[in-house]
Design a protein around this motif. Structure first.
Motif, PDB file in Angstrom:
ATOM      1  N   UNK A 314       0.837  -1.195   0.000  1.00  0.00           N
ATOM      2  CA  UNK A 314       0.000   0.000   0.000  1.00  0.00           C
ATOM      3  C   UNK A 314       0.870   1.241   0.000  1.00  0.00           C
ATOM      4  N   UNK A 315       0.229   2.394  -0.103  1.00  0.00           N
ATOM      5  CA  UNK A 315       0.976   3.644  -0.157  1.00  0.00           C
ATOM      6  C   UNK A 315       1.142   4.123  -1.588  1.00  0.00           C
ATOM      7  N   UNK A 316       1.610   5.340  -1.714  1.00  0.00           N
ATOM      8  CA  UNK A 316       1.730   5.994  -3.023  1.00  0.00           C
ATOM      9  C   UNK A 316       2.586   5.199  -3.999  1.00  0.00           C
ATOM     10  N   UNK A 317       3.706   4.670  -3.535  1.00  0.00           N
ATOM     11  CA  UNK A 317       4.606   3.952  -4.445  1.00  0.00           C
ATOM     12  C   UNK A 317       4.027   2.612  -4.863  1.00  0.00           C
ATOM     13  N   UNK A 318       3.317   1.943  -3.950  1.00  0.00           N
ATOM     14  CA  UNK A 318       2.699   0.658  -4.291  1.00  0.00           C
ATOM     15  C   UNK A 318       1.638   0.854  -5.366  1.00  0.00           C
ATOM     16  N   UNK A 319       0.853   1.919  -5.234  1.00  0.00           N
ATOM     17  CA  UNK A 319      -0.175   2.179  -6.241  1.00  0.00           C
ATOM     18  C   UNK A 319       0.452   2.592  -7.570  1.00  0.00           C
ATOM     19  N   UNK A 320       1.531   3.351  -7.491  1.00  0.00           N
ATOM     20  CA  UNK A 320       2.222   3.780  -8.704  1.00  0.00           C
ATOM     21  C   UNK A 320       2.859   2.587  -9.413  1.00  0.00           C
ATOM     22  N   UNK A 321       3.511   1.713  -8.660  1.00  0.00           N
ATOM     23  CA  UNK A 321       4.177   0.554  -9.253  1.00  0.00           C
ATOM     24  C   UNK A 321       3.218  -0.488  -9.768  1.00  0.00           C
ATOM     25  N   UNK A 322       2.062  -0.618  -9.089  1.00  0.00           N
ATOM     26  CA  UNK A 322       1.026  -1.525  -9.552  1.00  0.00           C
ATOM     27  C   UNK A 322       1.471  -2.968  -9.667  1.00  0.00           C
ATOM     28  N   UNK A 323       0.905  -3.638 -10.659  1.00  0.00           N
ATOM     29  CA  UNK A 323       1.137  -5.066 -10.835  1.00  0.00           C
ATOM     30  C   UNK A 323       2.592  -5.370 -11.183  1.00  0.00           C
ATOM     31  N   UNK A 324       3.237  -4.494 -11.944  1.00  0.00           N
ATOM     32  CA  UNK A 324       4.626  -4.754 -12.314  1.00  0.00           C
ATOM     33  C   UNK A 324       5.534  -4.811 -11.104  1.00  0.00           C
ATOM     34  N   UNK A 325       5.385  -3.852 -10.200  1.00  0.00           N
ATOM     35  CA  UNK A 325       6.193  -3.845  -8.979  1.00  0.00           C
ATOM     36  C   UNK A 325       5.845  -5.038  -8.107  1.00  0.00           C
ATOM     37  N   UNK A 326       4.557  -5.322  -7.967  1.00  0.00           N
ATOM     38  CA  UNK A 326       4.130  -6.458  -7.143  1.00  0.00           C
ATOM     39  C   UNK A 326       4.721  -7.766  -7.664  1.00  0.00           C
TER      40      UNK A 326
END
Length: 372
Positions: A314-326
């Motif tokens: 969660x948080x701004x970076x998690x939303x920005x990174x989305x599925x690719x970051x996850x």
């Protein structure tokens, strides 16, 4: 007890008829009728038009919570800003205000001034607030009434901050809560149907965490449970700065992200700009993998101790990174641990902290109003 059950059902369903109350509670017809009459006389419930015509040809009287029976306020204190939301007891937002200037960092008194101003804009008296929940980017120790890790929010470091707020609003029940804990409350509500035991890993300008066990927050003995910034992972530097800012914070916080971006040839003013630049640059895959490895190592430490059903990014970076970051963090985590839990991106709105504060505030307000 019956009163509270029916009031909670009205909150959930918005409107109910006498027949609905009987069906949902199992109460007899006379008991359901007298109960609704009593709640109406108390001012907690009021008629709300007629429902669909039934088999007998008569439309049933509908009832709803009287929205003016009480009010709840949620306050999100940030460095340089304070946002206030006020809702009525039924859960409908009445107004929302934000103040962005240096004065908001002057502690509880400045936050109180913004709450009063927000009340004025809604045509309310501060005395009408039944509950106020204040979110702070730090740990609150209820036993000592002090905040820790709030050096970046001037004016909130002194003892008895809660007592000061309660003195400023003597008619309300006032609570102080960690911001990431409140985001976890919002996540739990938004992800209904998912496991109620999870660790929320907060990725923003800084890093944090919240522990939810069987639907309840685990705050620890000093309110500091979940302070992920202080996790030790490979590459962490142990020095005076790590003791105050957190070893993990130094590896994945704002400065670290901008450093990774600079190493990949991108100058960025913020952590969000740095992450966006890295994710958009195919040649920066090594830097992205390094960042995700740091995240994965931190998550592995949490999993080893808590064994949560899922990890929520969660948080701004998690939303920005989305599925690719996850996906990249999940890949790295799978290489570290033989059996990693489900890893998801938050499904809460873009204001999870304020949403969580309002959910808590409404719960407190309803406990006060519905039991009077």
């Amino acid at each position: 007890m019956n009163n509270r059950v029916v009031l909670d059902l009205l909150v959930e369903h918005e409107t109910l008829s006498r027949s609905d109350v009987r069906t949902l509670t199992g109460l007899s017809k006379p008991t359901a009728s007298s109960l609704l009459q009593r709640l109406e006389e108390s001012g907690l419930v009021r008629p709300s038009g007629l429902g669909d015509t039934g088999p007998g040809g008569r439309a049933p009287q509908l009832y709803r919570i009287n929205p003016t029976a009480g009010y709840a306020a949620a306050v999100d204190v940030r460095p340089g800003s304070v946002r206030v939301r006020i809702s009525n007891i039924a859960g409908a937002m009445v107004t929302e205000c934000v103040d962005e200037n240096d004065q908001v960092e002057h502690g509880p008194e400045s936050a109180a001034a913004i709450i009063r101003s927000c009340c004025d804009s809604a045509g309310l008296s501060p005395a009408q607030l039944d509950a106020i929940v204040v979110s702070v980017p730090g740990s609150y120790d209820i036993a000592t009434d002090t905040l820790s890790y709030v050096d970046h929010v001037p004016g909130w470091q002194h003892p008895s901050v809660g007592a000061e707020l309660r003195m400023l609003f003597p008619d309300a029940s006032v609570a102080i809560e960690n911001d990431v804990n409140l985001a976890a409350i919002a996540e739990r509500r938004a992800a209904l149907g998912e496991s109620d035991s999870f660790f929320l890993f907060w990725l923003d300008d800084g890093v944090g965490g919240a522990i939810m066990i069987d639907g309840a927050l685990h705050r620890g003995t000093r309110g500091a449970a979940g302070e992920a910034a202080f996790l030790l992972i490979p590459g962490a530097v142990l020095d005076a700065e790590s003791r105050t800012e957190g070893a993990l914070e130094r590896l994945v916080g704002d400065q670290a992200l901008r450093g990774l971006a600079a190493g990949a040839g991108h100058e960025a003013a913020t952590a969000a700009e740095a992450l966006r630049a890295l994710l958009d640059d195919p040649t920066a895959a090594t830097a992205v993998a390094e960042l995700c490895n740091r995240y994965a190592c931190a998550i592995a430490s949490v999993v080893a101790l808590l064994d949560p059903a899922r990890i929520v990014l969660a948080g701004k970076l998690a939303r920005l990174g989305g599925e690719g970051l996850r996906a990249e963090i999940a890949r790295q985590l799978a290489e570290i641990m033989p059996a990693a839990p489900q890893l998801t991106v938050t499904v809460a709105t873009d204001t999870p902290i304020l949403d969580g504060a309002m959910l808590m505030s409404l719960g407190i307000a309803r406990d006060r109003v519905f039991t009077t």
